[in-house]
Design a protein around this motif. Structure first.
Motif, PDB file in Angstrom:
ATOM      1  N   ALA A 156       0.830  -1.212   0.000  1.00 16.89           N
ATOM      2  CA  ALA A 156       0.000   0.000   0.000  1.00 16.89           C
ATOM      3  C   ALA A 156       0.861   1.256   0.000  1.00 16.89           C
ATOM      4  O   ALA A 156       0.544   2.241  -0.682  1.00 16.89           O
ATOM      5  CB  ALA A 156      -0.933  -0.010   1.214  1.00 16.89           C
ATOM      6  N   SER A 157       1.966   1.227   0.743  1.00 12.10           N
ATOM      7  CA  SER A 157       2.872   2.366   0.789  1.00 12.10           C
ATOM      8  C   SER A 157       3.509   2.628  -0.573  1.00 12.10           C
ATOM      9  O   SER A 157       3.650   3.779  -1.004  1.00 12.10           O
ATOM     10  CB  SER A 157       3.962   2.125   1.839  1.00 12.10           C
ATOM     11  N   THR A 158       3.885   1.558  -1.278  1.00 15.20           N
ATOM     12  CA  THR A 158       4.474   1.703  -2.616  1.00 15.20           C
ATOM     13  C   THR A 158       3.470   2.333  -3.574  1.00 15.20           C
ATOM     14  O   THR A 158       3.816   3.232  -4.356  1.00 15.20           O
ATOM     15  CB  THR A 158       4.907   0.328  -3.154  1.00 15.20           C
ATOM     16  N   LEU A 159       2.220   1.894  -3.512  1.00 14.92           N
ATOM     17  CA  LEU A 159       1.184   2.469  -4.370  1.00 14.92           C
ATOM     18  C   LEU A 159       0.931   3.924  -4.007  1.00 14.92           C
ATOM     19  O   LEU A 159       0.767   4.781  -4.887  1.00 14.92           O
ATOM     20  CB  LEU A 159      -0.110   1.653  -4.238  1.00 14.92           C
ATOM     21  N   ARG A 160       0.949   4.245  -2.720  1.00 12.06           N
ATOM     22  CA  ARG A 160       0.737   5.620  -2.268  1.00 12.06           C
ATOM     23  C   ARG A 160       1.852   6.544  -2.756  1.00 12.06           C
ATOM     24  O   ARG A 160       1.596   7.674  -3.187  1.00 12.06           O
ATOM     25  CB  ARG A 160       0.646   5.652  -0.739  1.00 12.06           C
ATOM     26  N   GLU A 161       3.083   6.063  -2.723  1.00 21.42           N
ATOM     27  CA  GLU A 161       4.196   6.884  -3.202  1.00 21.42           C
ATOM     28  C   GLU A 161       4.063   7.163  -4.694  1.00 21.42           C
ATOM     29  O   GLU A 161       4.380   8.264  -5.162  1.00 21.42           O
ATOM     30  CB  GLU A 161       5.530   6.181  -2.907  1.00 21.42           C
ATOM     31  N   TRP A 162       3.583   6.175  -5.442  1.00 18.95           N
ATOM     32  CA  TRP A 162       3.352   6.405  -6.873  1.00 18.95           C
ATOM     33  C   TRP A 162       2.273   7.469  -7.073  1.00 18.95           C
ATOM     34  O   TRP A 162       2.431   8.365  -7.912  1.00 18.95           O
ATOM     35  CB  TRP A 162       2.941   5.101  -7.555  1.00 18.95           C
ATOM     36  N   VAL A 163       1.187   7.387  -6.297  1.00 16.35           N
ATOM     37  CA  VAL A 163       0.106   8.378  -6.413  1.00 16.35           C
ATOM     38  C   VAL A 163       0.637   9.780  -6.152  1.00 16.35           C
ATOM     39  O   VAL A 163       0.294  10.735  -6.862  1.00 16.35           O
ATOM     40  CB  VAL A 163      -1.037   8.044  -5.433  1.00 16.35           C
ATOM     41  N   ARG A 164       1.496   9.928  -5.163  1.00 14.43           N
ATOM     42  CA  ARG A 164       2.031  11.251  -4.809  1.00 14.43           C
ATOM     43  C   ARG A 164       2.833  11.865  -5.945  1.00 14.43           C
ATOM     44  O   ARG A 164       2.956  13.087  -6.036  1.00 14.43           O
ATOM     45  CB  ARG A 164       2.911  11.121  -3.567  1.00 14.43           C
ATOM     46  N   GLN A 165       3.362  11.042  -6.827  1.00 10.98           N
ATOM     47  CA  GLN A 165       4.159  11.539  -7.953  1.00 10.98           C
ATOM     48  C   GLN A 165       3.300  11.924  -9.153  1.00 10.98           C
ATOM     49  O   GLN A 165       3.802  12.481 -10.130  1.00 10.98           O
ATOM     50  CB  GLN A 165       5.172  10.470  -8.377  1.00 10.98           C
ATOM     51  N   GLN A 166       1.996  11.638  -9.082  1.00 12.42           N
ATOM     52  CA  GLN A 166       1.096  11.924 -10.203  1.00 12.42           C
ATOM     53  C   GLN A 166       0.291  13.181  -9.908  1.00 12.42           C
ATOM     54  O   GLN A 166      -0.750  13.118  -9.252  1.00 12.42           O
ATOM     55  CB  GLN A 166       0.156  10.730 -10.455  1.00 12.42           C
TER      56      GLN A 166
END
Length: 282
Positions: free
Chosen positions: A33-43
């Motif tokens: 979930a943290s990995t997916l959240r970090e990706w979202v923050r970059q978008q």
């Protein structure tokens, strides 16, 4: 809407299913979930809730594939942005008109999905639908229209963070055959294989679904086992659940317009890309 206080709510059976079928490792689920959240923050073109429980629904729907979860999250918010008639300004406390349009029905149904997918056991085990077409006429079909049918298929297959396990159609007739022949080409092979058509025969429904899970209106008169209760009581209890302050706030927030996509800001080189070549929302 981010939290570090996640507590897994999976029961023992669902936890085992998540491990075996979804590749969900309890020791790694929060890391995923943290990995997916970090990706979202970059978008900067994508606005979405990012708490663990919310993101886990997308990971579970795609068997913990990061790329699959990203594609689903993009599709989910792209569809919601481009179909405001189904997704904007939804409030469970609203009194709908007695003569409901198809858009009203879809707004209610899709808000209900948002609520149901808060349940982690549902995220893992998926949905089994029974669609009772009693009283469904050609006039209903004309009111729905082909374009709405196409949009339903798009939402169901591309933009729903839930696992559809079975679709059962009961009390079908010639009108259903007309509709199904139109939407069949839009269905994936996997979804087509999960469709069961029962005509006017409830006996074949019982062969597929445990009778204890059915409302009493769908059970034989001599049935004496456990059951889900009557339809009105089920609907009333569901309505009460939707009006719980925490649930109501979540649904209103999700449909408030603060989340969505701005594809004009999205780089053509950003990942994932494949989903949008096939995602056509008019």
């Amino acid at each position: 809407m981010e939290t570090s206080e996640y507590q897994c709510e999976l029961d023992e059976s669902s936890n085992k299913k998540a491990w075996l079928e979804l590749h969900e490792d309890p020791k790694e689920r929060l890391g995923a979930a943290s990995t997916l959240r970090e990706w979202v923050r970059q978008q900067d073109w994508l606005r979405t809730p990012t708490d663990d429980k919310y993101l886990l629904s997308f990971l579970r729907a795609r068997k913990f594939s990061q790329l699959g979860a990203r594609e689903l999250l993009e599709n989910y918010w792209t569809v919601r942005t481009k179909l405001p008639e189904w997704y904007s300004d939804v409030d469970p406390a609203d009194n709908k008109p007695s003569e409901k349009s198809f858009d009203d029905v879809m707004r209610a149904n899709l808000a209900l999905f948002d609520y149901l997918l808060l349940d982690e056991n549902i995220q893992v085990n998926g949905f089994v639908f029974i669609v009772d077409l009693t009283g469904f006429t050609r006039q209903h079909f004309m009111a729905t229209g082909v374009e709405n049918s196409k949009k339903c298929m798009l939402v169901t297959q591309k933009a729903l963070p839930g696992r559809i396990k079975e679709l059962h159609y009961y009390n079908t007739g010639s009108v259903f055959e007309t509709i199904f022949n139109l939407i069949r080409p839009l269905m994936s092979e996997k979804l087509r294989n999960r469709v069961h058509v029962h005509g006017q025969n409830l006996t074949t429904v019982y062969d597929k679904i445990d009778m204890s899970l059915l409302p009493e209106e769908y059970l034989p008169d001599d049935y004496e086992g456990p059951k889900a209760g009557c339809i009105q009581d089920i609907a009333d209890n569901l309505a009460k659940s939707l009006l719980q302050p925490k649930i109501k706030k979540f649904i209103v927030d999700l449909h408030s317009g603060k989340y969505g996509v701005d594809l004009s800001k999205k780089s053509k080189d950003s990942e994932p890309q494949a989903s949008f070549r096939k995602l056509n929302v008019s």
